[in-house]
Design a protein around this motif. Structure first.
Motif, PDB file in Angstrom:
ATOM      1  N   SER A  10       0.820  -1.215   0.000  1.00 13.95           N
ATOM      2  CA  SER A  10       0.000   0.000   0.000  1.00 13.95           C
ATOM      3  C   SER A  10       0.848   1.256   0.000  1.00 13.95           C
ATOM      4  CB  SER A  10      -0.919   0.011   1.231  1.00 13.95           C
ATOM      5  OG  SER A  10      -0.145   0.052   2.415  1.00 13.95           O
ATOM      6  N   PHE A  11       2.164   1.120   0.321  1.00 10.19           N
ATOM      7  CA  PHE A  11       3.049   2.260   0.314  1.00 10.19           C
ATOM      8  C   PHE A  11       3.627   2.529  -1.068  1.00 10.19           C
ATOM      9  CE2 PHE A  11       2.350   2.789   4.473  1.00 10.19           C
ATOM     10  CZ  PHE A  11       3.181   2.209   5.408  1.00 10.19           C
ATOM     11  N   LEU A  12       3.375   1.626  -2.034  1.00 10.60           N
ATOM     12  CA  LEU A  12       4.036   1.739  -3.319  1.00 10.60           C
ATOM     13  C   LEU A  12       3.363   2.770  -4.202  1.00 10.60           C
ATOM     14  CD1 LEU A  12       4.660  -2.023  -4.086  1.00 10.60           C
ATOM     15  CD2 LEU A  12       6.237  -0.376  -3.122  1.00 10.60           C
ATOM     16  N   PRO A  13       4.158   3.490  -5.030  1.00 10.34           N
ATOM     17  CA  PRO A  13       3.572   4.448  -5.956  1.00 10.34           C
ATOM     18  C   PRO A  13       2.823   3.746  -7.064  1.00 10.34           C
ATOM     19  CG  PRO A  13       5.937   4.280  -6.306  1.00 10.34           C
ATOM     20  CD  PRO A  13       5.621   3.472  -5.088  1.00 10.34           C
ATOM     21  N   MET A 110      -1.626  12.664   4.634  1.00  7.27           N
ATOM     22  CA  MET A 110      -0.293  12.220   5.028  1.00  7.27           C
ATOM     23  C   MET A 110      -0.396  11.244   6.192  1.00  7.27           C
ATOM     24  SD  MET A 110       1.848  15.786   4.757  1.00  7.27           S
ATOM     25  CE  MET A 110       3.385  15.032   5.281  1.00  7.27           C
ATOM     26  N   THR A 111       0.447  10.229   6.163  1.00  2.00           N
ATOM     27  CA  THR A 111       0.422   9.198   7.194  1.00  2.00           C
ATOM     28  C   THR A 111       1.805   9.041   7.814  1.00  2.00           C
ATOM     29  OG1 THR A 111       0.896   7.443   5.589  1.00  2.00           O
ATOM     30  CG2 THR A 111      -1.420   7.936   6.026  1.00  2.00           C
ATOM     31  N   ASP A 317       6.308  10.730  -6.752  1.00  2.00           N
ATOM     32  CA  ASP A 317       5.049   9.998  -6.557  1.00  2.00           C
ATOM     33  C   ASP A 317       4.784   9.765  -5.073  1.00  2.00           C
ATOM     34  OD1 ASP A 317       4.297   9.495  -9.332  1.00  2.00           O
ATOM     35  OD2 ASP A 317       6.034   8.177  -9.415  1.00  2.00           O
ATOM     36  N   VAL A 318       5.826   9.378  -4.372  1.00  2.00           N
ATOM     37  CA  VAL A 318       5.747   9.113  -2.933  1.00  2.00           C
ATOM     38  C   VAL A 318       6.960   9.754  -2.276  1.00  2.00           C
ATOM     39  CG1 VAL A 318       5.880   7.318  -1.153  1.00  2.00           C
ATOM     40  CG2 VAL A 318       4.435   6.967  -3.150  1.00  2.00           C
ATOM     41  N   LEU A 340       4.799   9.855   5.425  1.00  2.00           N
ATOM     42  CA  LEU A 340       4.656   9.259   4.109  1.00  2.00           C
ATOM     43  C   LEU A 340       3.662  10.090   3.330  1.00  2.00           C
ATOM     44  CD1 LEU A 340       5.663   6.679   2.550  1.00  2.00           C
ATOM     45  CD2 LEU A 340       3.446   5.696   3.107  1.00  2.00           C
ATOM     46  N   THR A 341       4.129  10.721   2.256  1.00  2.00           N
ATOM     47  CA  THR A 341       3.278  11.550   1.409  1.00  2.00           C
ATOM     48  C   THR A 341       3.038  10.823   0.105  1.00  2.00           C
ATOM     49  OG1 THR A 341       4.299  13.537   2.348  1.00  2.00           O
ATOM     50  CG2 THR A 341       3.013  13.812   0.338  1.00  2.00           C
ATOM     51  N   ILE A 342       1.797  10.493  -0.193  1.00  2.00           N
ATOM     52  CA  ILE A 342       1.450   9.791  -1.419  1.00  2.00           C
ATOM     53  C   ILE A 342       0.711  10.766  -2.335  1.00  2.00           C
ATOM     54  CG2 ILE A 342       0.206   7.830  -2.427  1.00  2.00           C
ATOM     55  CD1 ILE A 342       0.517   6.393   0.250  1.00  2.00           C
ATOM     56  N   ARG A 343       1.318  11.078  -3.449  1.00  2.00           N
ATOM     57  CA  ARG A 343       0.759  12.063  -4.366  1.00  2.00           C
ATOM     58  C   ARG A 343      -0.086  11.409  -5.461  1.00  2.00           C
ATOM     59  NH1 ARG A 343       3.133  16.272  -2.289  1.00  2.00           N
ATOM     60  NH2 ARG A 343       5.376  16.363  -1.854  1.00  2.00           N
ATOM     61  N   ASN A 344       0.188  10.175  -5.788  1.00  2.00           N
ATOM     62  CA  ASN A 344      -0.565   9.463  -6.837  1.00  2.00           C
ATOM     63  C   ASN A 344      -1.091   8.152  -6.279  1.00  2.00           C
ATOM     64  OD1 ASN A 344      -0.059  11.257  -9.097  1.00  2.00           O
ATOM     65  ND2 ASN A 344       2.069  10.558  -8.953  1.00  2.00           N
ATOM     66  N   SER A 345      -2.347   7.836  -6.541  1.00  2.00           N
ATOM     67  CA  SER A 345      -2.900   6.555  -6.082  1.00  2.00           C
ATOM     68  C   SER A 345      -3.949   6.073  -7.077  1.00  2.00           C
ATOM     69  CB  SER A 345      -3.531   6.707  -4.701  1.00  2.00           C
ATOM     70  OG  SER A 345      -4.590   7.633  -4.731  1.00  2.00           O
TER      71      SER A 345
END
Length: 345
Positions: A10-13, A110-111, A317-318, A340-345
């Motif tokens: 789930s952490f992957l871009p 953000m997590t 992306d992450v 952990l900042t996820i910009r694309n999902s």
């Protein structure tokens, strides 16, 4: 190391769209030995490595410190993430609006993240874990990361410590090679120096690029030139790098009063307003910012870092960092959470 040592998928871009192929450039790279005086950005050059490749022909549009510089991020966000970040609205009740203004495009709030203590990682191994997970899951053919030229990948006692030699970009294709990238390198690093090699290697179609903001901005500008089918970018928050490994050593000696640099595994400017220096026996030396000499930044911090305002690494992306993360009660990197900042999902 076991797979369950690393962050979950789930952490992957996300997968990115296919890119265009293009013919190689005939431009002549600039030798790294001539940095910074022969490089276009001169003293503000962050030594990202672009000018050390034939893609130097793109430098005026790609460099984060030339012409429009980092202001290009506003438009590049649309190309990379599909939209611009939301505006900074301090009193907005809409979830995520204020965060986007500060931290960039977010596909989810953000997590906090924590690896499981990958040996010789600077923190707990979140970045290393993501890279390894993607390689082992066959999502990518190779990972671009930074090693030190004296690193190895042996167990808990060997390799990965300090990074006091010259930072070296590598194209990692195995677990052992990815592990050479453990730990934060305390000096400017030419991450993009391997781009010609990537473009010429028909075996690399899917790439994970790991880098700091200035390198990521330049990479995003030229990624369409690399003949790749899929591109992922894993970024880190970055601020106040030293211009050279020697400058980093001098900072520790003169600023933090550490004599035996070989015993230092890494250091960070932490949330408690102190420099935390991790030693080889896993103890810490901590010194308040306010006790550092007022002139220490003159030689310890690169001019490019003083001119940078992309600490958030807006085009990755992450992004993994510790901006806004709570510090563990014992104040140690190897037990603290990171953001952990996820910009694309």
């Amino acid at each position: 190391l076991r797979r369950d040592y690393y962050p979950s998928s789930s952490f992957l871009p996300p997968k990115r769209t296919e890119l265009h192929a293009s013919s190689p450039s005939s431009a002549k790279p600039i030798s790294g030995d001539q940095w910074p005086h022969k490089f276009p950005a001169k003293n503000h050059c962050s030594k990202c490595g672009l000018c050390e490749t034939t893609l130097v022909s793109h430098v005026t549009d790609a460099c984060a410190f030339l012409n429009d510089g980092m202001s290009r991020i506003d438009d590049m966000e649309v190309k990379v993430h599909g939209r611009r970040r939301g505006g900074l609205v301090w009193n907005s009740k809409e979830e995520g609006v204020a965060e986007e203004g500060r931290f960039g495009v977010l596909s989810s709030p953000m997590t906090l993240a924590q690896g499981v203590n990958v040996p010789n990682a600077q923190w707990t191994g979140v970045v290393t874990g993501i890279a390894l997970s993607m390689l082992e899951a066959d999502m990518v053919d190779a990972v671009v990361c930074i090693a030190s030229d004296d690193d190895d990948s042996s167990g808990d006692e060997g390799g990965g410590g300090g990074g006091w030699s010259e930072p070296v970009p590598i194209i990692a294709r195995t677990k052992e090679e990815v592990l050479r990238g453990r730990g934060v390198k305390p000096a400017l690093a030419p991450s993009l120096k391997v781009l010609d090699e990537i473009r010429e290697d028909e075996g690399i179609e899917r790439l994970l690029f790991c880098g700091v903001g200035c390198a990521v901005q330049a990479f995003r500008k030229v990624q369409d030139e690399l003949n790749l089918q899929k591109v992922y970018v894993l970024g880190t928050n970055c601020v106040d790098n030293s211009p050279t490994p020697q400058a980093a050593r001098d900072f520790l000696k003169k600023g933090v009063s550490i004599d035996n640099i070989k015993n230092v595994k890494g250091y960070e400017f932490m949330q408690d307003f102190r420099v935390h220096v991790k030693m080889s026996d896993n103890t810490y030396i901590k010194k308040p910012y306010f006790s550092l000499a007022g002139t220490i930044a003159d030689t310890a911090i690169a001019d490019s870092c003083l001119a940078c305002f992309d600490y958030t690494n807006a085009l990755a992306d992450v992004v993994v960092g510790y901006m806004g993360a709570p510090l563990d009660s014992n104040g140690e990197m190897n037990t603290s959470f990171q953001t952990l900042t996820i910009r694309n999902s």
